[in-house]
Design a protein around this motif. Structure first.
Motif, PDB file in Angstrom:
ATOM      1  N   TRP A 125      -5.620  -3.988  17.779  1.00  0.00           N
ATOM      2  CA  TRP A 125      -4.867  -2.980  17.026  1.00  0.00           C
ATOM      3  C   TRP A 125      -5.032  -3.288  15.544  1.00  0.00           C
ATOM      4  O   TRP A 125      -4.858  -4.443  15.110  1.00  0.00           O
ATOM      5  CB  TRP A 125      -3.390  -3.036  17.420  1.00  0.00           C
ATOM      6  N   LEU A 126      -5.376  -2.278  14.758  1.00  0.00           N
ATOM      7  CA  LEU A 126      -5.577  -2.442  13.319  1.00  0.00           C
ATOM      8  C   LEU A 126      -4.562  -1.617  12.549  1.00  0.00           C
ATOM      9  O   LEU A 126      -4.279  -0.460  12.917  1.00  0.00           O
ATOM     10  CB  LEU A 126      -6.983  -1.997  12.916  1.00  0.00           C
ATOM     11  N   GLY A 127      -4.028  -2.196  11.476  1.00  0.00           N
ATOM     12  CA  GLY A 127      -3.104  -1.474  10.617  1.00  0.00           C
ATOM     13  C   GLY A 127      -3.449  -1.692   9.157  1.00  0.00           C
ATOM     14  O   GLY A 127      -3.891  -2.770   8.758  1.00  0.00           O
ATOM     15  N   HIS A 128      -3.235  -0.660   8.342  1.00  0.00           N
ATOM     16  CA  HIS A 128      -3.626  -0.715   6.930  1.00  0.00           C
ATOM     17  C   HIS A 128      -2.624   0.050   6.076  1.00  0.00           C
ATOM     18  O   HIS A 128      -2.279   1.198   6.369  1.00  0.00           O
ATOM     19  CB  HIS A 128      -5.021  -0.083   6.767  1.00  0.00           C
ATOM     20  N   ALA A 129      -2.136  -0.602   5.021  1.00  0.00           N
ATOM     21  CA  ALA A 129      -1.296   0.045   4.018  1.00  0.00           C
ATOM     22  C   ALA A 129      -2.114   0.118   2.738  1.00  0.00           C
ATOM     23  O   ALA A 129      -2.528  -0.909   2.196  1.00  0.00           O
ATOM     24  CB  ALA A 129      -0.015  -0.755   3.781  1.00  0.00           C
ATOM     25  N   ARG A 130      -2.394   1.320   2.239  1.00  0.00           N
ATOM     26  CA  ARG A 130      -3.409   1.517   1.210  1.00  0.00           C
ATOM     27  C   ARG A 130      -2.852   1.679  -0.197  1.00  0.00           C
ATOM     28  O   ARG A 130      -1.927   2.464  -0.430  1.00  0.00           O
ATOM     29  CB  ARG A 130      -4.255   2.756   1.535  1.00  0.00           C
ATOM     30  N   LEU A 131      -3.459   0.922  -1.119  1.00  0.00           N
ATOM     31  CA  LEU A 131      -3.307   1.151  -2.551  1.00  0.00           C
ATOM     32  C   LEU A 131      -4.648   1.710  -3.016  1.00  0.00           C
ATOM     33  O   LEU A 131      -5.654   0.998  -3.019  1.00  0.00           O
ATOM     34  CB  LEU A 131      -2.972  -0.144  -3.286  1.00  0.00           C
ATOM     35  N   SER A 132      -4.690   2.967  -3.396  1.00  0.00           N
ATOM     36  CA  SER A 132      -5.956   3.649  -3.672  1.00  0.00           C
ATOM     37  C   SER A 132      -6.498   3.269  -5.043  1.00  0.00           C
ATOM     38  O   SER A 132      -5.852   3.524  -6.062  1.00  0.00           O
ATOM     39  CB  SER A 132      -5.764   5.169  -3.610  1.00  0.00           C
TER      40      SER A 132
ATOM     41  N   HIS B 293     -11.765   9.633  -0.079  1.00  0.00           N
ATOM     42  CA  HIS B 293     -12.397   9.365   1.215  1.00  0.00           C
ATOM     43  C   HIS B 293     -12.301   7.915   1.659  1.00  0.00           C
ATOM     44  O   HIS B 293     -12.996   7.516   2.592  1.00  0.00           O
ATOM     45  CB  HIS B 293     -13.880   9.786   1.166  1.00  0.00           C
ATOM     46  N   GLY B 294     -11.454   7.123   1.008  1.00  0.00           N
ATOM     47  CA  GLY B 294     -11.393   5.702   1.327  1.00  0.00           C
ATOM     48  C   GLY B 294     -10.273   5.303   2.262  1.00  0.00           C
ATOM     49  O   GLY B 294      -9.939   4.120   2.371  1.00  0.00           O
ATOM     50  N   ALA B 295      -9.673   6.249   2.967  1.00  0.00           N
ATOM     51  CA  ALA B 295      -8.578   5.924   3.882  1.00  0.00           C
ATOM     52  C   ALA B 295      -9.068   4.984   4.987  1.00  0.00           C
ATOM     53  O   ALA B 295     -10.218   5.047   5.419  1.00  0.00           O
ATOM     54  CB  ALA B 295      -7.998   7.195   4.485  1.00  0.00           C
ATOM     55  N   GLN B 296      -8.187   4.132   5.451  1.00  0.00           N
ATOM     56  CA  GLN B 296      -8.520   3.150   6.488  1.00  0.00           C
ATOM     57  C   GLN B 296      -7.485   3.208   7.610  1.00  0.00           C
ATOM     58  O   GLN B 296      -6.376   3.680   7.396  1.00  0.00           O
ATOM     59  CB  GLN B 296      -8.565   1.747   5.871  1.00  0.00           C
ATOM     60  N   PRO B 297      -7.898   2.736   8.802  1.00  0.00           N
ATOM     61  CA  PRO B 297      -9.134   2.065   9.188  1.00  0.00           C
ATOM     62  C   PRO B 297     -10.358   2.928   8.932  1.00  0.00           C
ATOM     63  O   PRO B 297     -10.341   4.138   9.131  1.00  0.00           O
ATOM     64  CB  PRO B 297      -8.946   1.774  10.672  1.00  0.00           C
TER      65      PRO B 297
ATOM     66  N   GLY C  66       0.810  -1.209   0.000  1.00  0.00           N
ATOM     67  CA  GLY C  66       0.000   0.000   0.000  1.00  0.00           C
ATOM     68  C   GLY C  66       0.840   1.253   0.000  1.00  0.00           C
ATOM     69  O   GLY C  66       1.024   1.882   1.052  1.00  0.00           O
ATOM     70  N   PRO C  67       1.373   1.650  -1.158  1.00  0.00           N
ATOM     71  CA  PRO C  67       2.261   2.821  -1.203  1.00  0.00           C
ATOM     72  C   PRO C  67       1.530   4.155  -1.101  1.00  0.00           C
ATOM     73  O   PRO C  67       2.180   5.195  -1.009  1.00  0.00           O
ATOM     74  CB  PRO C  67       2.924   2.676  -2.576  1.00  0.00           C
ATOM     75  N   ASP C  68       0.168   4.150  -1.101  1.00  0.00           N
ATOM     76  CA  ASP C  68      -0.571   5.409  -1.160  1.00  0.00           C
ATOM     77  C   ASP C  68      -1.026   5.922   0.203  1.00  0.00           C
ATOM     78  O   ASP C  68      -1.614   7.010   0.293  1.00  0.00           O
ATOM     79  CB  ASP C  68      -1.811   5.253  -2.053  1.00  0.00           C
ATOM     80  N   GLY C  69      -0.801   5.164   1.255  1.00  0.00           N
ATOM     81  CA  GLY C  69      -1.237   5.647   2.566  1.00  0.00           C
ATOM     82  C   GLY C  69      -1.061   4.593   3.634  1.00  0.00           C
ATOM     83  O   GLY C  69      -0.967   3.400   3.346  1.00  0.00           O
ATOM     84  N   ARG C  70      -1.049   5.039   4.885  1.00  0.00           N
ATOM     85  CA  ARG C  70      -0.878   4.140   6.025  1.00  0.00           C
ATOM     86  C   ARG C  70      -1.772   4.643   7.150  1.00  0.00           C
ATOM     87  O   ARG C  70      -1.821   5.853   7.426  1.00  0.00           O
ATOM     88  CB  ARG C  70       0.582   4.126   6.467  1.00  0.00           C
ATOM     89  N   GLY C  71      -2.487   3.709   7.787  1.00  0.00           N
ATOM     90  CA  GLY C  71      -3.352   4.100   8.890  1.00  0.00           C
ATOM     91  C   GLY C  71      -3.362   3.040   9.973  1.00  0.00           C
ATOM     92  O   GLY C  71      -3.269   1.849   9.682  1.00  0.00           O
TER      93      GLY C  71
END
Length: 496
Positions: A42-49, A55-59, A29-34
Motif C-alpha cells: 500500500w502506497l500513500g503520498h501527501a504532496r507539496l507541489s 501532472h506530478g500527482a502521486q503515486p 503535503g497540503p497540496d494533494g493526497r494519493g
C-alpha cells in the motif's frame, strides 16, 4: 517535497493502517493526497507541489505497472531523461527516481543527484525503497512479522510500532527479495588538492553550481538568512541568478528585536538587493510554540530545540511568501565551523568531520526538515551537494583547522572575498539560538517550564535521565506525542 508512507505485507497490506499513518504526516503535503494498493504494498503520498504542478500527482505510474511515491527533488532529472531507456509520462523530477528504481543498470540509483526518499512497488510483489546518500530527506521503517512499514516521520507509526522504529540508512536500498544494500558511499574519495588557488576557485564554482541546481522550481523560492557566513554566501550566489526566478530573491530572518542575526541579515539583504522579510518575536511567543516545536522536530535535545525555535517561527513566516527555501546547513560539518572543533587534534579532525556529515540525518537535517515541513515549506541544502561534499573531503585538513585564536572556516571566507561586506564575511560564528536571541530568552524562562526546584532524579518513562531542567521540560513535551520511540534515534550532542 512531500510525505510518503508504504506498507508492505505479503499476506496483504493493511490499508487502514496506511491511511492512519498518512493522516499523521498530512502537514508535509497540503497540496494533494494519493493512495494506491499495488500487489502486497500500500502506497500513500501527501504532496507539496513544486515541479510539474499539473501532472506530478502521486503515486506516479510507469507504463509497465510500477507505482512510485517520492519525497524530495532530483536536480539532474532533465539530463537523466535524455539517457533513460524509456519514455517519461510527465515533467515531474520524481519520475527520474521511478526510472532509476526499475532500471537494469545497477548504477542508476547512484546517478540520482538530489535529496530523496522513495518507494516503488509492482503488482508482482517487487518493491524498491531508497534514501539519498546524505540522508537529507527523512525515512523511517519498522519490521514487524511479515510486514515492513515506511514513513517520512516517526509520528506516522502507531504507538504499538514505535518501539520498533529505525532510521532507514542513507545511501541504501531495500527490497523484500535482496534485503538492505548500499548503492552509494557518501564520500567517494579522490586525490588531495594541494594548490590553494585551485581550491579557492573550485570552492566558488562548485558551490555556485550547487546553489544554481537548487533554484529549480515552478514556484517562488527564497533563502533563510541569519547574517552568518553560510546563509549569506548562499544568498549571494542566488542573487547572481536572480533573473532566473523573475528577478527577485526573497530572504527571511527571524529573532528577537535587535538581535545580532536580525541586524546582520538586514545588512546582507540590503547589500545584495534582496526582498527581505523579518519575523520578530518575544519570550511569550517562544514559550507558546515550544510544545509544537518539540513535536515537530521529534527530539528533546536542548541544543536542537533552541535552534529549532527560531527556525520554526522563520519557516512559519517564510511559508506565507514562498514554497521553497535554500539554507546554509552542512557548512560547519564540512569546514570545521563549530567551537568544539578547536579542541580536536589535527590528526583526528578529518575523521571527526566525516562522522559529523554522516550523522547529520539524525540531527540538524532532522530539525531542518521538520520545522519547514510543519508549514508546508521545502528546504534545500546546497552545501550538502554531492560535489561540495566530495570537494571538501579532498582539501588538506590543515586548511580546515579552526586555529585557536583565529576564525573558523577561513578557507571558505577567503574563497568568497569581495562577495560580502568584510564585517559579514569575517563575522564570528554564533549558534542560531544565540544569534537570534532565542537562547537568552529560553535561559531566562526555563524555570517557568520546570518550576520544581527538586527536579533532579525525575525521569520520563522510556527516556534517559535529563541533564537539566530544560531538557526535562522538553522530554515531557516529547512524551506527550511520541512516547515509545527508541532513545537511540534521539541523539544528544553539544553543538546544534
Amino acid at each position: 517535497m512531500c510525505g510518503i508512507v508504504a506498507v508492505h505485507d505479503p499476506t496483504g497490506p493493511d490499508s487502514a493502517l496506511g491511511e492512519r499513518m498518512l493522516d499523521r504526516i498530512g502537514h508535509r503535503g497540503p497540496d494533494g493526497r494519493g493512495t494506491r494498493t499495488v500487489g502486497p504494498t500500500w502506497l500513500g503520498h501527501a504532496r507539496l507541489s513544486i515541479v510539474d504542478l499539473d501532472h506530478g500527482a502521486q503515486p506516479l505510474p510507469s507504463d509497465d505497472g510500477h507505482w512510485a511515491v517520492v519525497n524530495g527533488e532530483i536536480y539532474n532529472h532533465a539530463r537523466l531523461r535524455e539517457v533513460a531507456p524509456r519514455d517519461f509520462r510527465t515533467d515531474s523530477d520524481s519520475e527520474a527516481a521511478l526510472s532509476a528504481a526499475i532500471s537494469d543498470d545497477p548504477d542508476a540509483l547512484g546517478d540520482l543527484r538530489g535529496m530523496y526518499a522513495f518507494a516503488v512497488a509492482h503488482v508482482d510483489g517487487d518493491l524498491v525503497v531508497a534514501r539519498d546518500p546524505v540522508g537529507v530527506k527523512p525515512l523511517y521503517w519498522v519490521r514487524t512479522g511479515p510486514a515492513t512499514l515506511f514513513a517520512s516521520e516517526m509520528r506516522a507509526f502507531d504507538a504499538v510500532h514505535r518501539p520498533l522504529v529505525e532510521s532507514f540508512p542513507p545511501g541504501h536500498r531495500w527490497s523484500p527479495t535482496t534485503g538492505l544494500a548500499r548503492f552509494r558511499e557518501l564520500h567517494v574519495g579522490g586525490r588531495e588538492i594541494k594548490d590553494r588557488d585551485l581550491a579557492l576557485r573550485l570552492l566558488r564554482t562548485t558551490l555556485e553550481t550547487a546553489v544554481h541546481r537548487r533554484m529549480m522550481a515552478d514556484v517562488p523560492l527564497g533563502v533563510f538568512l541569519s547574517g552568518g557566513l553560510d546563509s549569506s554566501l548562499v544568498a549571494a550566489l542566488m542573487a547572481r541568478h536572480a533573473d532566473e526566478v523573475g528577478g527577485t530573491v526573497h530572504s527571511f530572518a527571524a529573532g528577537t528585536a535587535g538581535s545580532s542575526d536580525v541586524v546582520a541579515a538586514r545588512r546582507v539583504a540590503e547589500h545584495l538587493g534582496l526582498e527581505h522579510h523579518e519575523r520578530l518575536y518575544d519570550a511569550d511567543e517562544v514559550l507558546a510554540v515550544l510544545p509544537d516545536v518539540v513535536r515537530s522536530i521529534e527530539s528533546y535535545e536542548p541544543s536542537l530545540v533552541r535552534s529549532a525555535v527560531p527556525n520554526y517561527l522563520l519557516a512559519q513566516e517564510t511559508a506565507r511568501t514562498v514554497k521553497v527555501v535554500l539554507t546554509g546547513e552542512g557548512a560547519d560539518e564540512l569546514f570545521a565551523g563549530y567551537s568544539h572543533h578547536r579542541d580536536v587534534a589535527e590528526a583526528d579532525l578529518r575523521q571527526e568531520l566525516l562522522d559529523s556529515v554522516s550523522g547529520l540525518h539524525n540531527l540538524n537535517l532532522q530539525r531542518c526538515d521538520r520545522v519547514t515541513m510543519a508549514h508546508g515549506l521545502e528546504a534545500r541544502v546546497p552545501f550538502l551537494d554531492r560535489d561540495v561534499v566530495d570537494l571538501a573531503a579532498r582539501l588538506p585538513i590543515s586548511w580546515r583547522v579552526p586555529h585557536r585564536h583565529g576564525l573558523e572556516k577561513a578557507l571558505l571566507r577567503e574563497a568568497f572575498a569581495g562577495w560580502l561586506p568584510d564585517d559579514v564575511l569575517w563575522r564570528p560564528k554564533e549558534q542560531f539560538g544565540e544569534g537570534s536571541g532565542t537562547a537568552e530568552v529560553m535561559a531566562r524562562r526555563v524555570a517557568d517550564l520546570v518550576p520544581d526546584p527538586d527536579w533532579a532524579g525525575e525521569r520520563v518513562a522510556g527516556l534517559p535521565a535529563p541533564r537539566s531542567r530544560e531538557e526535562l521540560a522538553y522530554q515531557r513535551m516529547f512524551a506527550e506525542g511520541l512516547a515509545g520511540v527508541p532513545a537511540a534515534l534521539l541523539g544528544r550532542f553539544a553543538d546544534a
